[in-house]
Enzyme design. Sequence first.
Site, mmCIF file in Angstrom:
data_model
loop_
_atom_site.group_PDB
_atom_site.id
_atom_site.type_symbol
_atom_site.label_atom_id
_atom_site.label_comp_id
_atom_site.label_asym_id
_atom_site.label_seq_id
_atom_site.Cartn_x
_atom_site.Cartn_y
_atom_site.Cartn_z
ATOM 1 N N CYS A 156 35.698 50.457 35.350
ATOM 2 C CA CYS A 156 34.347 50.969 35.605
ATOM 3 C C CYS A 156 34.019 52.046 34.569
ATOM 4 C CB CYS A 156 34.256 51.476 37.046
ATOM 5 S SG CYS A 156 32.610 51.993 37.568
ATOM 6 N N ASP A 213 27.896 41.127 38.727
ATOM 7 C CA ASP A 213 27.852 42.587 38.645
ATOM 8 C C ASP A 213 26.406 43.023 38.427
ATOM 9 O OD1 ASP A 213 28.057 45.299 37.948
ATOM 10 O OD2 ASP A 213 29.972 45.012 36.921
ATOM 11 N N HIS A 245 30.947 43.602 40.642
ATOM 12 C CA HIS A 245 31.552 44.782 40.033
ATOM 13 C C HIS A 245 32.794 45.187 40.837
ATOM 14 C CE1 HIS A 245 31.505 48.342 37.496
ATOM 15 N NE2 HIS A 245 31.738 49.084 38.570
#
Length: 278
Positions: A156, A213, A245
């Site tokens: 991330c 995502d 995600h």
Amino acid sequence: MAELSRRQFVATAALTTGFAIAVQPIAQGVIRTDAQGLRAGTVRIPVADGEIPAYRAMPAMGANLPTILVIQEIFGVHEHIQDICRRLAKLGYLAIAPELFARQGDVSKLNQIDEIRAVVAQVPDGQVMSDLDATVTWAVGASQGNGKKLAITGFCWGGRITWLYAAHQPQVKTGVAWYGRLVGNATERTPRQPVDVAAQLRAPVLGLYGGQDTGIPLDTVALMRERLQAGTSSSQIVVYPEAPHAFFADYRPSYREADAQDAWNRLQVWLRQYGVSP
């Protein structure tokens, strides 16, 4: 976080001992890797203005170990990131995750995502690059790491940093970026994005992304691929069509076991392919 003296900074910086408050409740199937056969725990890294804490895991025996920087999500170096370090150590690596938000605040104690984002937004890329350089120096000089077998992986927020650090540090032989943001506005703290450095990458980076995502549109992934093709690094991007995600985050509802396992296997093959293996 107010400006602190060096002594105050060293005294207040610490790692959380569990999962960040914001990610509760934890999924039942969370992966828990033990530390048997490892040296694992918190260490302190000397940096330009004091020290920052880091989580290090490495085999209990051996020296001159291939070294992997593990870069945190926005939730800090909490239990999930620490567990990833132990997984890598079980494979024979020295894995180290420095707490890169230490000066700005302890995000593991915050329970609102907007509060966390406000802290993370204060972290300059230049500070991060300097802290990672210092972490490499410490790993090689004080922790039996092999600077000629250096890799980076991040998740991330850390996925974005993986791309940037691979362009910044010539010692990095390769990297694996998990669903890191690729585009964004240039600011004083974040002057460049991965798409801006893609063509200049020297180390090959494997990007792992989710087709579902909502925070990283597929057109930005396509743009990154285009920029990578203009360079010479042999970097690649893999997209898992049905994955959201954070599909590797086994402690969250976003976890997708099959895609996560495939991606973890790809990471290991990629590291071996580019000379960072035990």
